[in-house]
Write an enzyme that holds these catalytic residues in place. Structure first.
Site, PDB file in Angstrom:
ATOM      1  N   HIS A  59      30.326  23.806  -9.247  1.00  0.00           N
ATOM      2  CA  HIS A  59      30.587  25.258  -9.230  1.00  0.00           C
ATOM      3  C   HIS A  59      29.412  25.992  -8.584  1.00  0.00           C
ATOM      4  O   HIS A  59      28.255  25.589  -8.741  1.00  0.00           O
ATOM      5  CB  HIS A  59      30.819  25.777 -10.656  1.00  0.00           C
ATOM      6  CG  HIS A  59      32.124  25.329 -11.240  1.00  0.00           C
ATOM      7  ND1 HIS A  59      33.070  26.214 -11.716  1.00  0.00           N
ATOM      8  CD2 HIS A  59      32.664  24.095 -11.390  1.00  0.00           C
ATOM      9  CE1 HIS A  59      34.116  25.526 -12.158  1.00  0.00           C
ATOM     10  NE2 HIS A  59      33.899  24.240 -11.979  1.00  0.00           N
ATOM     11  N   GLY A  91      38.102   6.317 -12.358  1.00  0.00           N
ATOM     12  CA  GLY A  91      37.109   5.238 -12.368  1.00  0.00           C
ATOM     13  C   GLY A  91      35.776   5.648 -11.769  1.00  0.00           C
ATOM     14  O   GLY A  91      34.800   4.920 -11.893  1.00  0.00           O
ATOM     15  N   ASP A 133      42.160  16.721 -12.186  1.00  0.00           N
ATOM     16  CA  ASP A 133      41.091  17.533 -11.585  1.00  0.00           C
ATOM     17  C   ASP A 133      41.166  17.386 -10.062  1.00  0.00           C
ATOM     18  O   ASP A 133      40.142  17.360  -9.366  1.00  0.00           O
ATOM     19  CB  ASP A 133      39.715  17.121 -12.114  1.00  0.00           C
ATOM     20  CG  ASP A 133      38.655  18.206 -11.930  1.00  0.00           C
ATOM     21  OD1 ASP A 133      39.021  19.364 -11.639  1.00  0.00           O
ATOM     22  OD2 ASP A 133      37.460  17.901 -12.065  1.00  0.00           O
TER      23      ASP A 133
END
Ligand code: ZN
Length: 378
Positions: free
Chosen positions: A134, A239, A264
């Site tokens: 972010h 993973g 995500d």
């Protein structure tokens, strides 16, 4: 009428069944070992509830933080991954981006397409230390005033914030009172700060282990709080964001109902490796994960059906448990389990048929055929 045949995970394992869809609903579920003529599926197919992805930053080249993202196009194309409902995520952005981005995400559901279950706002009220990818220049203290403007601009379903920030607990109560779920993420919270977040009304944690104060035995932090209590948490199963060994440990510690598989996923989902943007910042997709140009790990590129495959093949979950993590649990996390996440007569027909390798053979969304992999159909 559409008929499906395969081993049904509803999400509990019902064995081989023929599932019939008429209009927008499931009208019958019949146990049978014999494939009905004209049905989609086969003796090796699995039938699942439509997959639900509650944290998706973008897909097919478009980012939801961009107010000009082609939302309709994404809704049309997500069924190729078995996703029949999703929650677009707007990551930390400049204040003037939210209203147009939220307005752009007000999209009426269309049968035969994936539908939007409201919006997830991730940031800007997050920890500087655990900001991940972010934009540090856009982080700001929690503000009820700014959050109120989001509620007016669109359908905010859940928010990720850091509970240790000044004003975070008041904002949590404010949002929960208005039907918005609050999740703790991108956070440096100690155990007691996390407990205070839950006391104020937070019911979720965002991508366990990633961008979160880590567990230490004398300072278990928010990660320890998530592992040590019944709090529901999202997690990524590509993973790369979390090792499969760590996920095996999580599966031993957390009850199956406390885990929500998320992607995500970024705008590069469903696209070739290359350069894309998240909230205006360029990153490189290698086809599995995205990294900012300075190397910082950002989201994932793994579609939800293949993340589900990892839960079975790499983490060792039983298929009926893994399926629950991508269907009923995300619905429950958002309070939508009364209508979504199960295969039941009378329920809305959101269904996926997958091959033994979890590649999608067909997706039914709102009762209509949304995707059919004709090459692999039999
Ligand atoms: Zn994040």
């Amino acid at each position: 009428m559409i008929q499906l045949f395969g081993r049904l995970y509803a999400p509990d394992d019902r064995g081989f069944c023929a599932v019939a869809v008429e209009g927008a609903s499931i009208v019958s579920i019949r146990p049978t070992e014999t494939q009905p003529a004209g049905s989609i599926g086969g003796p090796e197919a699995r039938i699942l509830p439509g997959l639900i992805d509650i944290q998706l930053n973008g897909a097919f080249g478009d980012d939801f933080a961009d107010p000009s993202a082609d939302v309709a196009g994404i809704c049309r194309r997500l069924p190729q991954f078995g996703v029949t409902a999703f929650v677009p995520t707007i990551v930390t952005s400049a204040p003037d981006v939210y209203a147009p981005a939220l307005a752009n995400l007000r999209h009426q559901p269309v049968s035969g397409e994936s539908r939007i279950l409201g919006v997830h706002i991730e940031g800007p009220f997050i920890s500087h230390a655990f900001r991940g990818a972010h934009d540090p220049a856009q982080l700001r203290p929690p503000s009820i005033e700014e959050a109120s403007r989001w509620l007016e601009a669109g359908d905010v379903r859940w928010l990720t914030l850091a509970p240790e920030l000044p004003g975070a607990l008041a904002l949590t109560s404010f949002l929960v009172d208005r039907g918005v779920r609050v999740s703790m993420g991108h956070t440096d919270a100690t155990w007691s700060e996390a407990a205070a977040g839950v006391e104020a009304g937070a019911t979720l944690a965002t991508h366990l282990f990633n961008a979160m104060r880590p567990f230490r035995h004398r300072d278990p932090g928010v990660t320890g709080y998530v592992l040590g209590t019944g709090l529901t948490t999202g997690f990524i199963a590509d993973g790369a964001h979390v090792s499969f060994e760590a996920l095996r440990m999580v599966a031993r510690i957390k009850a199956p109902d406390e885990l929500v598989l998320i992607t995500d996923a970024l705008a590069g989902l469903g696209m070739p490796p290359g350069r894309y943007k998240v909230a205006g910042h360029e990153y490189v997709s290698d086809g599995t994960t995205g990294r900012l140009l300075d190397g910082t790990l950002t989201g994932s590129l793994l579609p939800l059906n293949l993340a589900l495959r990892n839960l079975v093949d790499k983490v060792g979950l039983q298929p009926e448990v893994a399926v629950r993590l991508a269907t009923l649990n995300p619905a429950r996390a958002l309070g939508l389990d009364g209508t979504l996440g199960r295969v039941e007569v009378g329920r809305g027909a959101d269904l996926v048929v997958v091959h033994p390798d979890w590649q999608v053979q067909a997706t039914i969304a709102g009762g209509a055929l949304a995707y059919l992999d004709s090459e692999k159909s039999r």
